[in-house]
Design a protein around this motif. Structure first.
Motif, PDB file in Angstrom:
ATOM      1  N   GLU A   1      61.404  15.215  66.135  1.00 61.36           N
ATOM      2  CA  GLU A   1      61.407  14.833  65.026  1.00 61.36           C
ATOM      3  C   GLU A   1      62.171  15.543  64.549  1.00 61.36           C
ATOM      4  N   LYS A   2      61.802  16.511  63.345  1.00 60.45           N
ATOM      5  CA  LYS A   2      62.721  16.728  62.522  1.00 60.45           C
ATOM      6  C   LYS A   2      64.183  17.019  62.751  1.00 60.45           C
TER       7      LYS A   2
ATOM      8  N   HIS B   1      65.493  13.406  62.660  1.00 59.81           N
ATOM      9  CA  HIS B   1      65.068  13.089  61.239  1.00 59.81           C
ATOM     10  C   HIS B   1      67.051  13.574  60.932  1.00 59.81           C
TER      11      HIS B   1
ATOM     12  N   ASP C   1      59.427  10.236  58.121  1.00 55.97           N
ATOM     13  CA  ASP C   1      59.447  11.798  58.720  1.00 55.97           C
ATOM     14  C   ASP C   1      58.152  11.913  58.692  1.00 55.97           C
TER      15      ASP C   1
ATOM     16  N   HIS D   1      55.290  13.032  58.733  1.00 55.67           N
ATOM     17  CA  HIS D   1      53.976  14.218  58.921  1.00 55.67           C
ATOM     18  C   HIS D   1      54.448  15.083  58.301  1.00 55.67           C
ATOM     19  N   ASN D   2      55.805  15.421  57.366  1.00 54.73           N
ATOM     20  CA  ASN D   2      56.098  15.707  55.749  1.00 54.73           C
ATOM     21  C   ASN D   2      55.862  14.997  54.845  1.00 54.73           C
TER      22      ASN D   2
ATOM     23  N   THR E   1      49.914   7.987  62.419  1.00 60.31           N
ATOM     24  CA  THR E   1      49.892   9.840  61.691  1.00 60.31           C
ATOM     25  C   THR E   1      49.085   9.741  60.972  1.00 60.31           C
TER      26      THR E   1
END
Length: 278
Positions: free
Chosen positions: A23-24, A27, A86, A88-89, A132
């Protein structure tokens, strides 16, 4: 070729780690494409015509590309992002910055305002936000939710390190006594290395010596009088485990002097802690 057998738990943790890394990468890839696209449309500086007298060359101002502008470069003409946010972050980050509970709508609007994007027409972004939030709350135990009074939806906030809900065993009632406490049994009874790694696995976030001592007293129903003894027994075990770095690693938070500890697999190849476990 070397074959390594993994337990189901190790396989699941490794899978989650690489999903997060993917995912990172996605992104970051979108950001780079946006920058290249923006640079490709920059007007070229034309050559100066010959002059008879000296004229200082014009100063070409290079526009700084800010994170918000990078996000703009990722937006299609109809206002929909080329990649989903993103979450998650971003979710732990914005909750940490605001230092107060936030609703799903508030998180969604905050992201749009911060990065100057319009996601109102993106159903996939809203759906991914819901998923998420559920994953961070249920699977990783990073969030807690409380229902809004008189309104639909919940408030979300970061799980506090001292929250005992992350540990399976609930505290037992200990009879109060004025007599001096007895010395705790040897470390062999408590198996501190196993307890430390198990507690980190359950909480899914880095913990300090103080946090781990608190969990130990609750889990083993240790009397408050023996708190310093427990602290003293866990401290050298943490130092030994973090020195070897095969199970846990030490890490410091910005502006905080004491050390925190996390499982080795929570760190990337550069030794940096993955944002999800901060």
């Amino acid at each position: 070729m070397i074959h390594i057998e993994l337990t189901p738990k190790q396989a699941e943790e490794l899978k989650n780690h690489y999903i997060l890394e993917l995912e990172k990468l996605n992104h970051r890839s979108a950001e780079i494409i946006g920058i290249l696209s923006k640079l490709a449309h920059e007007p070229m500086v034309s050559e100066k015509p010959p002059v008879t007298t000296y004229t200082p060359p014009p100063v070409v101002q290079v526009e700084e590309i800010k994170p918000a502008q990078q996000a703009d470069a990722n937006i299609k003409r109809r206002g929909r992002p080329t990649n989903n946010p993103d979450w998650h972050n971003y979710i732990p980050q914005i909750l940490r910055e605001q230092d107060k509970p936030m609703t799903k709508d508030q998180i969604f609007k905050s992201y749009q305002k911060q990065y100057h994007v319009n996601l109102s027409g993106s159903k996939s972004a809203k759906s991914l936000l819901t998923q998420t939030l559920q994953r961070l709350r249920v699977k990783y135990n990073l969030l807690t939710s409380t229902k809004q009074k008189g309104h639909k939806g919940n408030f979300y906030s970061l799980t506090k390190p001292g929250d005992t809900s992350a540990v399976d065993t609930a505290p037992k009632e200990v009879a109060s006594t004025d007599e001096p406490s007895k010395t705790l049994p040897a470390n062999t009874k408590y198996n501190w290395p196993q307890f430390i790694t198990d507690t980190l696995s359950k909480t899914k976030r880095i913990l300090s010596l103080k946090d781990i001592t608190h969990y130990a007293m609750v889990h083993y129903s240790i009397d408050e009088h023996d708190k310093k003894v427990t602290y003293g027994k866990i401290s050298p075990v943490l130092s030994q485990l973090s020195k070897n770095k095969d199970k846990i690693r030490p890490v410091r938070k910005e502006g905080i002097s004491r050390k925190y500890y996390g499982l080795t697999e929570w760190f990337n190849s550069k030794g940096e802690l993955i944002t999800l476990y901060k």
